[in-house]
Design an enzyme around this catalytic site. Structure first.
Site, short mmCIF file in Angstrom:
data_model
loop_
_atom_site.label_atom_id
_atom_site.label_comp_id
_atom_site.label_asym_id
_atom_site.label_seq_id
_atom_site.Cartn_x
_atom_site.Cartn_y
_atom_site.Cartn_z
N GLY A 80 0.81 -1.21 0.00
CA GLY A 80 0.00 0.00 0.00
C GLY A 80 0.84 1.26 0.00
O GLY A 80 0.49 2.26 -0.64
N ALA A 101 -3.04 -5.82 0.32
CA ALA A 101 -3.70 -7.11 0.49
C ALA A 101 -3.71 -7.60 1.93
O ALA A 101 -4.68 -8.25 2.36
CB ALA A 101 -3.02 -8.16 -0.41
N CYS A 118 3.00 1.55 11.72
CA CYS A 118 4.21 2.17 11.21
C CYS A 118 4.81 3.15 12.21
O CYS A 118 5.97 3.54 12.09
CB CYS A 118 3.92 2.88 9.90
SG CYS A 118 3.31 1.79 8.61
#
Length: 380
Positions: A70, A194, A319
């Site tokens: 992504g 995904a 993240c």
């Protein structure tokens, strides 16, 4: 016994997606770009997966570009638009760092949000007026607090004030909660990943509605009709298509099921602990989001105790894990700094059970009580 309440960071892979991968890991390992029959079989699997993805996303197969994640899809959309069109990049202040930092890297414009984390359309209008803008990026579902943006309204503002700009949405967190067929008509570019909906890590998707609109980010091999060079991850692409179809088929039932579990989780914490503040009203967020701020504790200490008890949760985006400061999302929403220090992001998904929720409540309550007792002892 692991209790997994971190689906927004990464959803467990679906069994069907794993099974779909295996033939392309063991037997059908040829490079889809080759010319022999085994390579053509691999290419056929990629093309069939592209058709299946397009059907779920409401676009043409030729509009689907397979990427590595992504983050790559977001970077490709924004950098590719700036390189081709030459204007400023614009995004909302609560975007994932894969968007926000790219916009800032290009010297772009960051737009404010409301208290629910949705882009402020009046501020967006003002920031666009009279400027040369290449792309406006507004996420469909926020990865931390679960708020949902109205992309149709965003599109109208952009068309009115910056008609030459592209509209991009980071839809990485949206697949399980929003029918993206309803979003696609209002955006030029859409990014997915995904592993957020039960597929494997290492597969991203970028939709370019109506064909190529941006410069490529990766060049040198000519794959994906020269839009994204690099050898196809055939096994991952096949598995991603399977997982996407399953998430799409189960969405309505899963939303209803998980809303009940989410409500039980938050209600259970609030019934057992004082000072548990729900970050957003339940009407303003997706059914899998249980984001709260807890008074009298710090997220880092709480997550340490949860990890010891094998309860998986987070304070912000995966993240940003380990960051000492509260997230930029809560800051942009106007959540007081002191309250944001106790943020806890619990996210539910297709493997979440009632037992997970009950155990999660018990472990969080015990951990918060322990931390508060410790603080009281230090204070005395």
């Amino acid at each position: 016994m692991v209790t997994y309440l971190d689906h927004a960071a990464s959803a467990p892979m679906r069994d069907e997606a794993i099974e779909a991968m295996l033939p392309f890991l063991r037997d059908q390992y040829a490079n889809p770009s080759g010319s022999h029959r085994f390579a053509r079989q691999a290419r056929q699997a990629v093309d069939e997966s592209r058709d299946r993805v397009a059907s779920v996303l409401g676009c043409r197969p030729n509009d689907v570009v397979f990427t590595g994640c992504g983050t790559e899809s977001d970077n490709m959309a924004i950098t590719g638009a700036v390189q081709r069109l030459g204007g400023a990049a614009v995004c909302a202040a609560v975007e994932h760092h894969a968007v926000l930092e790219v916009v800032e890297h290009h010297g772009g414009i960051v737009v404010g949000v409301d208290a629910a984390g949705r882009v402020d359309l009046d501020d967006l209008s003002a920031r666009l007026e009279g400027r040369n803008v290449s792309i406006v990026s507004v996420m469909t579902v926020n990865n931390e607090v679960g708020s949902i943006n109205d992309l149709e309204a965003v599109g109208r503002v952009v068309r009115r004030h910056a008609p030459g700009a592209l509209v991009h949405t980071d839809a990485v967190q949206a697949v399980c909660w929003v029918d993206l067929r309803d979003v696609a008509p209002h955006v030029d570019l859409m990014s997915l990943s995904a592993h957020k909906f039960g597929g494997p890590k290492g597969v991203g998707i970028l939709v370019e509605n109506g064909g190529p609109k941006i410069d490529p980010l990766i060049i040198g091999g000519g794959q994906e009709r020269e839009r994204r060079s690099g050898t196809h991850n055939t096994a991952g692409i096949v598995a991603a298509a399977v997982a996407l179809e399953l998430a799409d088929a189960e969405r309505t039932a899963e939303i209803a099921r998980l809303r009940v579990l989410r409500d039980r989780l938050i209600d259970g914490l609030q019934a057992s602990l004082d000072g548990v503040h729900e970050t957003l009203s339940r009407a303003d967020k997706v059914a899998g989001s249980a984001h709260v701020c807890i008074e009298g504790i710090e997220s880092e200490s709480l997550l340490y105790l949860l990890d010891e008890a094998e309860v998986c949760a987070s304070a912000a985006s995966a993240c940003a894990s380990g960051a000492m400061e509260p997230s930029h999302v809560l800051a942009a929403m106007g959540v007081p700094h002191e309250r944001a220090l106790g943020a806890l992001r619990m996210t539910l998904g297709h493997t979440t059970t009632e037992a997970d929720v009950e155990r999660g409540i018990g472990v969080v309550v015990a951990a918060v009580d322990r931390l508060r007792q410790r603080s009281a002892q230090v204070a005395s």
